[in-house]
Motif scaffolding. Sequence first.
Motif: not given
Length: 241
Positions: A11-13, A53-59, A87-89, A91-95
């Motif tokens: 939700e923060a992302a 923290t690695s992630a996949d983002l979809v918009a 900007a969303a990324g 929120t997950l920290g450095t990356g």
Amino acid sequence: MSVPTDVATAEAAAQAFATALPSPVPLEVVDATQAGMPEPDAASVRAGFVGATSADLVAVAGEAVAAALATAVGLSLADAVRPALEAAGRTLGTGVLDEAVEAPVADALAAPDVRTFALVDTLGTAVAWFGLRIRQTVSDVPHQRDAAPAAAPAAGSRADSYGMRLLHDVEMTLTAEIGRTKLPVRQVLDLVPGTILELDRAAGAPADVLVNGRLVARGEVVVVDEDYGIRITEIVTESAS
């Protein structure tokens, strides 16, 4: 491989994504179950975030950024949405955010390991969607059972030389950069022939030489047979860069 995505993290992302999206109206983040999901053939923008923290983002945000796309000639959907994904990324920290690519959304937002939110306008109509999937962080590389770890070849050894020879014909892109500047979108749209842009480099300062985007050397600009060239004056080590 993915791990359960914390609702608060997602939700923060999503909030950061909504704030940075170039929408003409403010957008509110709500659970996607309240607003429905986009059509499977809707255009989505996807990118991977690699970091602590690695992630996949979809918009899916074509409707939300339609006004921006209409006024910015040459701006793609991925270009318009990427700053919001960045900007969303954050929120997950450095990356680092990978290249943003466009593709039909299909069921990317409906996967059980994806936390999906809808972005609604002032009338409560969903005009965009954001999904986040946290990837599992692999801390240790598994070794074959009962196998002793192989020793790294010494620098200059035959194994080391052979390994390097395998790469000798691999082509790499070298780029010379004399400077950079940042402009808001409105000034980019106002660019016309004759516009002068002031760069962040003094006249006569060495140009940067980059290999696949990584700084490796600096040099002075020269002319060779009516073509520009670079005379290397400094090799940049990893610690110096």
